[in-house]
Enzyme design. Sequence first.
Site, PDB file in Angstrom:
ATOM      1  N   GLY A 203       0.800  -1.212   0.000  1.00 22.18           N
ATOM      2  CA  GLY A 203       0.000   0.000   0.000  1.00 22.18           C
ATOM      3  C   GLY A 203       0.833   1.263   0.000  1.00 22.18           C
ATOM      4  N   HIS A 204       0.148   2.381  -0.108  1.00 20.02           N
ATOM      5  CA  HIS A 204       0.775   3.694  -0.235  1.00 20.02           C
ATOM      6  C   HIS A 204       1.689   4.021   0.947  1.00 20.02           C
ATOM      7  CE1 HIS A 204      -1.979   5.495   2.767  1.00 20.02           C
ATOM      8  NE2 HIS A 204      -2.891   4.704   2.223  1.00 20.02           N
TER       9      HIS A 204
END
Length: 232
Positions: free
Chosen positions: A108-109
């Site tokens: 994820g980011h």
Amino acid sequence: MGNLVHPTAIIGPGVELGADTVIGPYAVLTGPLRVGDRTWIGAHAVIGAPPEVRGHEHGLPWGGEPVSAGVEIGADTVLREFTTVHGGTYRATRIGSRCYVMNQVYVGHDGLVEDDATLSGNATLAGHVVLGAGVTLGMSCTVHQRRVVGPGAMVGMGSVVTRDVPPFAKAFGSPARVQGVNEVGMSRGGLGGDDIAALAERYGNEEPTTSWTPPEALRPAWEWWLARTSAG
């Protein structure tokens, strides 16, 4: 050998490929993205898509509209088929050098994965997760957002990591708990029996806290974890 990019792959504006990279069929790479030398990216991988954050602009990153802080991939790293790595919101999402990321992994980011990590198939990392050097994640494990997994730790398959995992720990379960030391990983990393025994005693007595003075050989990994963990 030069770069080998399959004709069906999409390489968007703002993507910088290192030397001798391999990009497989139907992979989608969007910028800003820097890929290190000799990196191998498999079929249908998606690297650099906008972060999954409500209210964040999606834009058209494949058309030259960067909407994230980007992604950085180190040299000699393997990203197998259907891997997904999202761009960061305020810093580049980064996967280090010599990592082995197996099929259908999600990073994820704003995630940071240090060098020599191994992420087994279907491992899922929420936003802002930090993995230390040499971490091994088992198949289908899940790491909650903003959690830190210390260098050399091993997380068992199917585990759910809801709190930070200290260096060289062996953790598994749902939620994951420290279940001893990663003795094999420590030995392969050149750590001696006395260091392994000291850490095993520490983890065997209680859940590890920050108030411990490690042997000299373990100090760099322990200090790395102390600088990042939220554990008390």
